[in-house]
Write an enzyme that holds these catalytic residues in place. Structure first.
Site, PDB file in Angstrom:
ATOM      1  CG  HIS A  19      28.245 -20.309  37.007  1.00 19.26           C
ATOM      2  ND1 HIS A  19      26.517 -19.409  36.334  1.00 19.26           N
ATOM      3  CD2 HIS A  19      28.742 -20.596  35.825  1.00 19.26           C
ATOM      4  CE1 HIS A  19      26.865 -20.124  35.687  1.00 19.26           C
ATOM      5  NE2 HIS A  19      27.645 -20.496  35.029  1.00 19.26           N
ATOM      6  CE  LYS A  43      24.091 -18.717  24.569  1.00 16.26           C
ATOM      7  NZ  LYS A  43      24.850 -19.087  25.448  1.00 16.26           N
ATOM      8  NE  ARG A  92      27.736 -27.690  34.016  1.00 13.50           N
ATOM      9  CZ  ARG A  92      26.639 -26.968  32.327  1.00 13.50           C
ATOM     10  NH1 ARG A  92      25.587 -27.049  33.164  1.00 13.50           N
ATOM     11  NH2 ARG A  92      26.596 -27.830  31.671  1.00 13.50           N
ATOM     12  CB  SER A 130      22.095 -20.540  32.554  1.00  9.83           C
ATOM     13  OG  SER A 130      23.524 -20.256  33.514  1.00  9.83           O
TER      14      SER A 130
HETATM   15  O1  PNS Z   1      28.207 -19.666  29.524  1.00 12.36           O
HETATM   16  P1  PNS Z   1      28.595 -19.606  28.356  1.00 12.36           P
HETATM   17  O2  PNS Z   1      27.605 -19.232  27.473  1.00 12.36           O
HETATM   18  O3  PNS Z   1      29.524 -21.434  27.858  1.00 12.36           O
HETATM   19  O4  PNS Z   1      30.145 -19.224  27.707  1.00 12.36           O
HETATM   20  C1  PNS Z   1      30.380 -19.147  26.413  1.00 12.36           C
HETATM   21  C2  PNS Z   1      31.775 -17.869  26.392  1.00 12.36           C
HETATM   22  C3  PNS Z   1      31.310 -17.002  26.866  1.00 12.36           C
HETATM   23  C4  PNS Z   1      32.664 -18.384  26.616  1.00 12.36           C
HETATM   24  C5  PNS Z   1      32.458 -18.167  24.267  1.00 12.36           C
HETATM   25  O5  PNS Z   1      30.406 -18.019  23.832  1.00 12.36           O
HETATM   26  C6  PNS Z   1      32.756 -16.916  24.276  1.00 12.36           C
HETATM   27  O6  PNS Z   1      33.802 -17.420  24.427  1.00 12.36           O
HETATM   28  N1  PNS Z   1      32.003 -16.315  23.580  1.00 12.36           N
HETATM   29  C7  PNS Z   1      32.888 -14.749  22.903  1.00 12.36           C
HETATM   30  C8  PNS Z   1      33.126 -14.706  21.820  1.00 12.36           C
HETATM   31  C9  PNS Z   1      34.179 -15.629  21.618  1.00 12.36           C
HETATM   32  O7  PNS Z   1      35.454 -15.669  21.573  1.00 12.36           O
HETATM   33  N2  PNS Z   1      34.679 -17.313  20.569  1.00 12.36           N
HETATM   34  C10 PNS Z   1      35.239 -18.026  19.890  1.00 12.36           C
HETATM   35  C11 PNS Z   1      35.158 -18.938  21.478  1.00 12.36           C
HETATM   36  S1  PNS Z   1      35.731 -20.553  20.347  1.00 12.36           S
END
Ligand code: PNS
Length: 191
Positions: A19, A43, A92, A130
Protein backbone atom coordinates in the site's frame (compact mmCIF):
# COMPACT_ATOMS: atom_id res chain seq x y z
CA UNK A 1 2.13 15.20 -12.69
CA UNK A 2 -1.63 15.02 -13.34
CA UNK A 3 -3.75 17.94 -12.20
CA UNK A 4 -6.57 17.29 -9.77
CA UNK A 5 -7.37 14.95 -6.93
CA UNK A 6 -7.00 11.18 -7.10
CA UNK A 7 -8.53 8.85 -4.55
CA UNK A 8 -6.92 5.62 -3.36
CA UNK A 9 -9.72 3.72 -1.61
CA UNK A 10 -9.36 0.53 0.39
CA UNK A 11 -9.70 -1.29 3.67
CA UNK A 12 -6.03 -1.00 4.74
CA UNK A 13 -6.48 -3.54 7.55
CA UNK A 14 -3.58 -3.15 8.13
CA UNK A 15 -1.64 -0.94 5.71
CA UNK A 16 1.17 -2.96 4.10
CA UNK A 17 4.42 -2.04 2.39
CA UNK A 18 2.59 -2.66 -0.88
CA UNK A 19 0.00 0.00 0.00
CA UNK A 20 2.74 2.42 1.03
CA UNK A 21 4.65 1.76 -2.20
CA UNK A 22 1.53 2.56 -4.20
CA UNK A 23 0.84 5.71 -2.17
CA UNK A 24 4.39 6.92 -2.85
CA UNK A 25 4.06 6.21 -6.58
CA UNK A 26 0.58 7.81 -6.67
CA UNK A 27 1.78 10.93 -4.87
CA UNK A 28 4.29 11.48 -7.70
CA UNK A 29 1.60 11.04 -10.36
CA UNK A 30 -1.17 13.24 -8.97
CA UNK A 31 -1.41 16.76 -7.65
CA UNK A 32 -3.23 15.48 -4.56
CA UNK A 33 -3.84 11.92 -3.40
CA UNK A 34 -6.56 11.13 -0.89
CA UNK A 35 -6.16 7.72 0.74
CA UNK A 36 -9.72 6.81 1.72
CA UNK A 37 -10.47 4.11 4.30
CA UNK A 38 -13.83 2.37 3.94
CA UNK A 39 -15.73 2.71 7.24
CA UNK A 40 -18.72 0.44 6.70
CA UNK A 41 -16.98 -2.74 5.64
CA UNK A 42 -18.94 -5.94 6.23
CA UNK A 43 -15.78 -7.72 7.35
CA UNK A 44 -14.94 -7.58 11.05
CA UNK A 45 -11.67 -5.68 10.99
CA UNK A 46 -8.55 -6.35 13.03
CA UNK A 47 -7.84 -2.63 13.39
CA UNK A 48 -10.46 0.03 14.07
CA UNK A 49 -10.89 2.79 11.51
CA UNK A 50 -9.28 5.21 14.00
CA UNK A 51 -6.22 2.95 14.31
CA UNK A 52 -5.88 2.61 10.51
CA UNK A 53 -6.27 6.37 10.14
CA UNK A 54 -3.54 6.96 12.70
CA UNK A 55 -1.16 4.45 11.10
CA UNK A 56 -1.67 5.82 7.58
CA UNK A 57 -1.25 9.41 8.79
CA UNK A 58 2.04 8.49 10.48
CA UNK A 59 3.24 6.64 7.37
CA UNK A 60 2.50 9.49 4.98
CA UNK A 61 3.48 12.43 7.19
CA UNK A 62 6.36 13.29 4.84
CA UNK A 63 4.19 13.24 1.70
CA UNK A 64 2.79 16.73 1.54
CA UNK A 65 0.22 16.07 -1.21
CA UNK A 66 -1.25 12.99 0.51
CA UNK A 67 -4.28 13.22 2.78
CA UNK A 68 -5.93 10.39 4.72
CA UNK A 69 -9.69 10.29 5.11
CA UNK A 70 -12.52 7.82 5.68
CA UNK A 71 -15.73 7.25 3.77
CA UNK A 72 -19.07 5.46 4.04
CA UNK A 73 -21.32 4.10 1.34
CA UNK A 74 -20.55 4.34 -2.35
CA UNK A 75 -16.96 5.19 -3.11
CA UNK A 76 -17.87 7.17 -6.26
CA UNK A 77 -20.22 9.38 -4.20
CA UNK A 78 -17.41 10.16 -1.79
CA UNK A 79 -15.00 10.73 -4.70
CA UNK A 80 -17.42 13.23 -6.23
CA UNK A 81 -17.90 14.98 -2.89
CA UNK A 82 -14.17 15.76 -2.73
CA UNK A 83 -13.94 16.59 -6.46
CA UNK A 84 -11.69 13.64 -7.26
CA UNK A 85 -11.18 12.95 -10.94
CA UNK A 86 -9.44 9.63 -10.67
CA UNK A 87 -9.53 6.39 -8.69
CA UNK A 88 -6.19 4.73 -8.03
CA UNK A 89 -6.00 0.98 -7.44
CA UNK A 90 -3.09 -1.42 -7.23
CA UNK A 91 -2.77 -4.61 -9.24
CA UNK A 92 -0.25 -7.10 -7.91
CA UNK A 93 -0.87 -10.13 -10.06
CA UNK A 94 -3.20 -11.30 -12.79
CA UNK A 95 -5.43 -12.78 -10.07
CA UNK A 96 -6.26 -9.23 -8.90
CA UNK A 97 -7.26 -8.17 -12.37
CA UNK A 98 -10.68 -9.79 -12.64
CA UNK A 99 -12.01 -8.28 -9.41
CA UNK A 100 -10.42 -4.91 -10.12
CA UNK A 101 -11.80 -4.79 -13.68
CA UNK A 102 -15.29 -5.64 -12.41
CA UNK A 103 -15.06 -2.94 -9.76
CA UNK A 104 -13.67 -0.36 -12.20
CA UNK A 105 -16.44 -1.03 -14.72
CA UNK A 106 -19.12 -0.86 -12.03
CA UNK A 107 -17.68 2.42 -10.78
CA UNK A 108 -17.64 3.72 -14.36
CA UNK A 109 -21.30 2.75 -14.74
CA UNK A 110 -22.10 4.58 -11.50
CA UNK A 111 -20.01 7.63 -12.35
CA UNK A 112 -18.75 7.84 -15.97
CA UNK A 113 -16.63 10.94 -15.32
CA UNK A 114 -14.33 9.10 -12.89
CA UNK A 115 -11.42 7.20 -14.44
CA UNK A 116 -9.77 4.27 -12.70
CA UNK A 117 -5.99 4.08 -12.96
CA UNK A 118 -4.13 0.87 -12.09
CA UNK A 119 -0.59 0.90 -10.83
CA UNK A 120 1.74 -1.93 -9.88
CA UNK A 121 3.57 -1.96 -6.58
CA UNK A 122 7.24 -3.03 -6.53
CA UNK A 123 7.49 -6.70 -7.48
CA UNK A 124 8.97 -7.54 -4.06
CA UNK A 125 5.50 -6.78 -2.62
CA UNK A 126 3.55 -8.66 -5.26
CA UNK A 127 2.52 -11.40 -2.82
CA UNK A 128 1.82 -9.11 0.14
CA UNK A 129 -1.79 -8.61 1.17
CA UNK A 130 -3.42 -7.35 4.38
CA UNK A 131 -5.24 -10.67 4.74
CA UNK A 132 -2.03 -12.73 4.64
CA UNK A 133 -0.25 -10.30 6.95
CA UNK A 134 -3.09 -10.70 9.49
CA UNK A 135 -2.99 -14.47 9.11
CA UNK A 136 0.79 -14.72 9.58
CA UNK A 137 0.82 -12.27 12.52
CA UNK A 138 -2.11 -13.98 14.25
CA UNK A 139 -0.28 -17.30 14.01
CA UNK A 140 2.81 -15.71 15.57
CA UNK A 141 4.86 -15.55 12.36
CA UNK A 142 7.24 -12.71 11.37
CA UNK A 143 5.87 -9.86 9.26
CA UNK A 144 9.10 -7.86 9.09
CA UNK A 145 9.57 -6.36 5.64
CA UNK A 146 5.93 -6.91 4.72
CA UNK A 147 4.54 -3.98 6.69
CA UNK A 148 6.06 -0.68 7.83
CA UNK A 149 7.62 -0.71 11.32
CA UNK A 150 4.76 1.36 12.77
CA UNK A 151 2.32 -1.33 11.65
CA UNK A 152 4.57 -4.15 12.87
CA UNK A 153 4.62 -2.49 16.30
CA UNK A 154 0.80 -2.09 16.30
CA UNK A 155 0.38 -5.75 15.36
CA UNK A 156 2.65 -6.76 18.21
CA UNK A 157 0.70 -4.56 20.66
CA UNK A 158 -2.58 -6.03 19.47
CA UNK A 159 -1.48 -9.64 19.52
CA UNK A 160 0.91 -9.74 22.49
CA UNK A 161 -1.75 -9.96 25.23
CA UNK A 162 -3.03 -13.11 23.53
CA UNK A 163 0.46 -14.58 23.45
CA UNK A 164 1.06 -13.59 27.07
CA UNK A 165 -2.22 -15.24 28.03
CA UNK A 166 -1.24 -18.29 26.00
CA UNK A 167 2.23 -18.38 27.60
CA UNK A 168 0.77 -17.86 31.08
CA UNK A 169 -1.49 -20.88 30.56
CA UNK A 170 1.47 -23.02 29.51
CA UNK A 171 3.50 -21.90 32.58
CA UNK A 172 0.51 -22.49 34.86
CA UNK A 173 -0.02 -25.95 33.46
CA UNK A 174 3.68 -26.77 33.86
CA UNK A 175 3.68 -25.47 37.45
CA UNK A 176 0.56 -27.51 38.12
CA UNK A 177 2.29 -30.65 36.87
CA UNK A 178 5.36 -29.93 39.03
CA UNK A 179 3.29 -29.35 42.19
CA UNK A 180 1.01 -32.29 41.64
CA UNK A 181 1.81 -34.86 44.36
CA UNK A 182 3.28 -38.08 43.16
CA UNK A 183 0.96 -40.99 43.99
CA UNK A 184 1.61 -42.14 47.55
CA UNK A 185 2.85 -45.69 47.17
CA UNK A 186 2.18 -46.50 50.85
CA UNK A 187 -1.49 -45.57 50.51
CA UNK A 188 -1.87 -47.90 47.63
CA UNK A 189 -4.19 -50.74 48.46
CA UNK A 190 -2.70 -54.10 48.24
CA UNK A 191 -4.34 -56.07 45.58
O1 PNS B 1 -8.85 -2.86 -0.05
P1 PNS B 1 -10.12 -3.43 -0.56
O2 PNS B 1 -10.88 -4.10 0.55
O3 PNS B 1 -9.92 -4.32 -1.76
O4 PNS B 1 -11.01 -2.17 -1.06
C1 PNS B 1 -12.26 -2.34 -1.61
C2 PNS B 1 -13.01 -1.00 -1.69
C3 PNS B 1 -13.10 -0.36 -0.34
C4 PNS B 1 -12.28 -0.09 -2.63
C5 PNS B 1 -14.43 -1.29 -2.27
O5 PNS B 1 -15.01 -2.32 -1.56
C6 PNS B 1 -15.33 -0.06 -2.23
O6 PNS B 1 -15.13 0.90 -2.93
N1 PNS B 1 -16.35 -0.13 -1.36
C7 PNS B 1 -17.28 0.95 -1.16
C8 PNS B 1 -18.68 0.59 -1.65
C9 PNS B 1 -18.78 0.74 -3.15
O7 PNS B 1 -18.62 1.81 -3.70
N2 PNS B 1 -19.01 -0.39 -3.82
C10 PNS B 1 -19.07 -0.48 -5.24
C11 PNS B 1 -17.69 -0.77 -5.79
S1 PNS B 1 -17.83 -1.45 -7.37
Amino acid sequence: MNKGIAIYPGSFDPPTNGHLDLIQRGSKMFEELVVAILRNSEKSPMFSVAERLEMLRALTADLKNVRIDTFNGLMVEYAKSIDAVCILRGIRAISDYEYELQMALMNRKLEPTLETVFMMPADKYSYVSSRLVREVAQAGGPVKGLVPEVVEQKLREKLDPAYKFHDANIVEAAEGDKNRKAPDKKRKRKA
